[in-house]
Enzyme design. Sequence first.
Site: not given
Ligand code: PGA
Length: 251
Positions: A8-10, A95, A97, A165, A171, A210, A231
């Site tokens: 997931n490149w966000k 997600h 976010e 998650e 993050g 993470s 991520g």
């Molecule tokens: P991250 O993001 O790997 O940067 O912690 C994970 C996620 O979006 O679930």
Amino acid sequence: MKSLVIANWKMNPATAREAKKLFEATRKATEGAPHVSLVVAPPPIFFSEIRKSYKGKKIAFAAQNARAEAGGAFTGEISLGEYKDAGASYVIVGHAERRAMGETNEDTGKKVAAALALKMTPVLCVGEMKRGAGGEHFEVVRAQLRAGFAGVEAPHTARVIVVYEPLWTIGADKAMSPRDMHEMAIFIRKSIVDLKGPVGMNIKILYGGSVDGNNAPDMLKNGDVHGLLVGRASEDGIKLASLLEAIEEAA
Ligand code: PGA
């Protein structure tokens, strides 16, 4: 068994040029990883170009988010159908976010059902914002599953992938322990069996938060998961390559 890794490149990287470079590094990294099925979720603005540039079969593509409606007055939004047309076979739903930006449990239910109707694979993310001592997070996750699976007919249950998650591991500095994930995976399966019957036992469960090359092998071995949603470690070609290498070494 193959592990499913969702990259997931966000909202990264910043330019089309960098996105192409990252995809090229990603593609190369998968060549040495026969035990990994990779799904890449690039930002919408780069999606089509990257998807079109790829002729192989090893990598599949996901929308990071999409709208359930087929069309209409939704300024700035992208529909599931539009993504499907552009070559997405997966869609990330709910997600943490997106939930923080206002996506509701009800929205996730609509998106999951609409994705299945389009023969896409919904990747339903669940997880609590924070953990208290009283185990309330189980109730949060159960409510997210109930709503997310509301429009899923029982025989289609296992077409939905569930990612656990929790917001507090995304993050962050540290992933959660495989032991805690194992407990949660049992809870998720049990909740889905309660909702949909024995077919819930076949559900694929991933962990997100993470993940990197250091913690991934242990999580895959002891976390009772079929894969990982990644991520930061997917937004850099070198980190992704070391993650996939670590998974291969442990496979
Ligand atoms: P991250 O993001 O790997 O940067 O912690 C994970 C996620 O979006 O679930």
